[in-house]
Design a protein around this motif. Structure first.
Motif, short mmCIF file in Angstrom:
data_model
loop_
_atom_site.label_atom_id
_atom_site.label_comp_id
_atom_site.label_asym_id
_atom_site.label_seq_id
_atom_site.Cartn_x
_atom_site.Cartn_y
_atom_site.Cartn_z
N UNK A 22 10.72 1.83 -31.08
CA UNK A 22 11.98 1.90 -31.84
C UNK A 22 13.13 2.51 -31.04
N UNK A 23 12.86 3.11 -29.91
CA UNK A 23 13.92 3.77 -29.16
C UNK A 23 13.74 3.60 -27.66
N UNK A 24 13.59 4.71 -26.95
CA UNK A 24 13.44 4.65 -25.51
C UNK A 24 12.17 3.89 -25.12
N UNK A 25 12.28 3.12 -24.04
CA UNK A 25 11.13 2.41 -23.48
C UNK A 25 11.11 2.62 -21.97
N UNK A 26 9.90 2.63 -21.40
CA UNK A 26 9.74 2.97 -19.99
C UNK A 26 8.78 2.01 -19.30
N UNK A 27 9.09 1.71 -18.05
CA UNK A 27 8.16 1.03 -17.15
C UNK A 27 8.24 1.77 -15.81
N UNK A 28 7.11 1.88 -15.12
CA UNK A 28 7.06 2.64 -13.88
C UNK A 28 6.58 1.75 -12.73
N UNK A 29 7.32 1.77 -11.63
CA UNK A 29 7.01 0.90 -10.50
C UNK A 29 6.82 1.74 -9.23
N UNK A 30 5.99 1.22 -8.33
CA UNK A 30 5.69 1.88 -7.07
C UNK A 30 6.49 1.24 -5.95
N UNK A 31 7.04 2.05 -5.08
CA UNK A 31 7.77 1.54 -3.92
C UNK A 31 6.87 0.66 -3.06
N UNK A 32 7.36 -0.54 -2.73
CA UNK A 32 6.61 -1.42 -1.84
C UNK A 32 5.40 -2.07 -2.46
N UNK A 33 5.25 -1.99 -3.77
CA UNK A 33 4.09 -2.60 -4.44
C UNK A 33 4.55 -3.43 -5.64
N UNK A 34 5.54 -4.31 -5.38
CA UNK A 34 6.12 -5.12 -6.46
C UNK A 34 5.08 -6.00 -7.13
N UNK A 35 4.12 -6.51 -6.34
CA UNK A 35 3.11 -7.42 -6.91
C UNK A 35 2.22 -6.72 -7.93
N UNK A 36 2.17 -5.40 -7.88
CA UNK A 36 1.34 -4.65 -8.83
C UNK A 36 1.99 -4.59 -10.20
N UNK A 37 3.31 -4.76 -10.26
CA UNK A 37 4.01 -4.65 -11.54
C UNK A 37 4.08 -3.21 -12.01
N UNK A 38 4.31 -3.04 -13.30
CA UNK A 38 4.41 -1.70 -13.88
C UNK A 38 3.03 -1.08 -13.97
N UNK A 39 2.92 0.17 -13.53
CA UNK A 39 1.63 0.86 -13.57
C UNK A 39 1.60 1.96 -14.64
N UNK B 31 1.65 5.62 -20.83
CA UNK B 31 0.27 5.29 -20.53
C UNK B 31 0.16 4.75 -19.11
N UNK B 32 -0.77 5.31 -18.35
CA UNK B 32 -1.06 4.83 -17.00
C UNK B 32 -2.25 3.89 -17.05
N UNK B 33 -2.12 2.73 -16.41
CA UNK B 33 -3.26 1.85 -16.22
C UNK B 33 -4.10 2.40 -15.07
N UNK B 34 -4.99 3.33 -15.38
CA UNK B 34 -5.68 4.08 -14.35
C UNK B 34 -6.55 3.17 -13.48
N UNK B 35 -7.24 2.22 -14.08
CA UNK B 35 -8.10 1.33 -13.29
C UNK B 35 -7.29 0.49 -12.32
N UNK B 36 -6.09 0.09 -12.73
CA UNK B 36 -5.23 -0.67 -11.83
C UNK B 36 -4.82 0.19 -10.63
N UNK B 37 -4.50 1.46 -10.90
CA UNK B 37 -4.15 2.36 -9.81
C UNK B 37 -5.32 2.55 -8.84
N UNK B 38 -6.50 2.75 -9.39
CA UNK B 38 -7.68 2.95 -8.54
C UNK B 38 -7.94 1.71 -7.69
#
Length: 464
Positions: free
Chosen positions: A300-317, A340-347
């Motif tokens: 309903x309000x603020x929304x967030x996506x988080x991206x890693x430098x140099x890892x555009x293909x990974x998308x939002x983590x 929420x972090x997609x922990x398995x994607x990070x690993x």
């Protein structure tokens, strides 16, 4: 990941890979608790009626059936069936309502747990995976300063993971009130549809999104292009953001005294506050990005996506936002904000792209040798003495030749082999000895006082 897995999308890490995953979990938990978050775990299943609150994600839900029910599932409405949770936010909303009398509000919780989604598996995307969440839930209301604090906590956690090969992370923030007010000012009515299509910008590009806005959301070409102009708006700070937004509204005839503009301005003011306040604490960590929409309906309000430098293909983590209506009990609402972090994607990224791996497979730093099976109890006593002092120790599985016992330790990465007092190559020894099989150094040792070198004793994660 283990080769030959027969079911795609359900990762099974090898022991050395699991070490990396566990270090990530331990690091996140430590940062979350440093910031006052409380750990909980919720059940794996929820009622279908709860899981269906999330709109598009409903098609990814795994429903449960007992064997004797197979073929007769249609007899039970989906709302009444049990399904595996596909995130940790819906279970949290149910948990808060059920336990509201026992919780202190605002309720700050961390949760690291498996979730399940029936989506197409690919590199970094799984059907069974671990998420790491932090949320703050209010009772009746929730101050908007949490909309600054939570993304900063996540950035702090992700900074800690850079030691494991993770690139620098940046949170991209928007506000759905800002977007909704602008869309309504243009004359659009299918707001949820527009948000879902705008959320696809990074995946399919502006032209395809514009086509979808026209084909599925009732927009004409001019309205579709105006939506894309908003998505492309960038600013260095809150003032520049406000100036550019006002200029865009003026260009498209959205009056400053209209209800649509007033709604957009609420979101704009919150977003400007988030960007400016975050810059005071961690410059550049949180930026305004008006193409961030988050396709899930309950924000309903603020929304967030988080991206890693140099890892555009990974998308939002790491993603999330503010939700005011997900949890309620009668007239009482429990608004929240979370990420929420997609922990398995990070690993997966750390293992396959960053080259993270365990310094050794086995956590034990010492293997106690066994001369013969009759002496195994003495070896066990030595190992227990070391363990009582916090030194991880194992005992050789068989009383094999000494060379084979050392080879076994080496295969597991165990740096020290302990020789109990007794026969060593036919010679009696007066005291125990311990050998560093990495350096070759061997010296007398007492299990009650010996200390391993900290460099060799620690099982760590290293980067190639």
């Amino acid at each position: 990941m283990a080769k030959g897995a027969s079911i795609s999308g359900f990762p099974e890490w090898l022991p050395s890979e699991r070490v990396v995953e566990q270090r990530v979990i331990d690091t996140l938990r430590r940062v979350f608790e440093l910031n006052g978050f409380i750990g909980i775990e919720t059940r794996a299943v929820e009622q279908g009626s709860s899981l269906l609150k999330k709109g598009e994600t409903s098609k990814e839900i795994y429903l449960l059936s007992r064997l004797q029910e197979v073929g007769h599932e249609s007899d039970t409405p989906v709302n009444d069936r049990l399904g595996l949770h596909f995130d940790l936010t819906v279970p949290l909303s149910r948990y808060v309502v059920e336990h509201s009398g026992d919780l202190a509000f605002p309720f700050k919780r961390w949760q690291i747990q498996k979730v399940w989604r029936g989506e197409r598996p690919q590199e970094g995307r799984f059907r069974e995976f671990v998420q790491a969440d932090i949320d703050v839930i209010g009772n009746g209301d929730l101050p908007d300063h949490y909309e600054v604090e939570l993304p900063l906590v996540m950035v702090s956690a992700l900074e800690e993971l850079r030691a494991f090969g993770l690139p620098k992370a940046t949170v991209h923030a928007n506000n759905r009130k800002l977007s909704e007010g602008f869309y309504r000012g243009l004359g659009l009515t299918d707001i949820e549809g527009v948000l879902r299509e705008i959320d696809k910008l990074d995946k399919i590009g502006a032209d395809e999104v514009a086509k979808l806005l026209v084909d599925t959301c009732g927009a004409d070409e001019a309205q579709a292009r105006a939506c894309l102009e908003l998505a492309e708006l960038t600013a260095a700070d809150g003032k520049e953001l406000a100036d550019k937004f006002d200029a865009l509204c003026a260009a498209h005839g959205i009056a400053a005294d209209s209800a649509a503009y007033m709604l957009a301005r609420q979101g704009l003011d919150t977003l400007a506050m988030i960007v400016d306040e975050a810059a005071l604490i961690r410059p550049g960590a949180v930026i305004a990005d008006l193409k961030i929409a988050r396709g899930l309906d309950y924000y309903t309000g603020s929304v967030y996506e988080t991206f890693l430098d140099g890892a555009a293909s990974l998308g939002s983590i790491c993603s999330g936002g503010r939700y005011d209506n997900l949890a309620s009990q009668g007239n009482r609402k429990y608004p929240g904000v979370g990420l929420s972090i997609g922990l398995s994607r990070l690993v997966s990224y750390m293992l396959h792209s960053a080259g993270a791996h365990a310094s050794r497979v086995c956590p034990a730093s010492v293997l106690v040798a066994v001369w013969n099976e009759q002496d195994r109890s003495a070896a066990n006593l030595i190992a227990n003495t070391l363990r009582s002092r916090g030194i991880a120790a194992d005992v050789a599985p068989t009383a094999d030749k000494l060379g084979k016992q050392i080879k076994y330790a080496d295969k597991l990465g165990i740096p020290y082999v302990w020789f109990p007092a007794g026969a060593t190559d036919g010679d009696d020894t007066a005291s125990d000895e311990v050998k560093n099989i990495v350096t070759g150094d061997q010296q007398p040792a007492d299990p009650k006082s010996w200390q391993p070198d900290t460099v060799y004793a620690r099982q760590t994660v290293v980067i190639d």
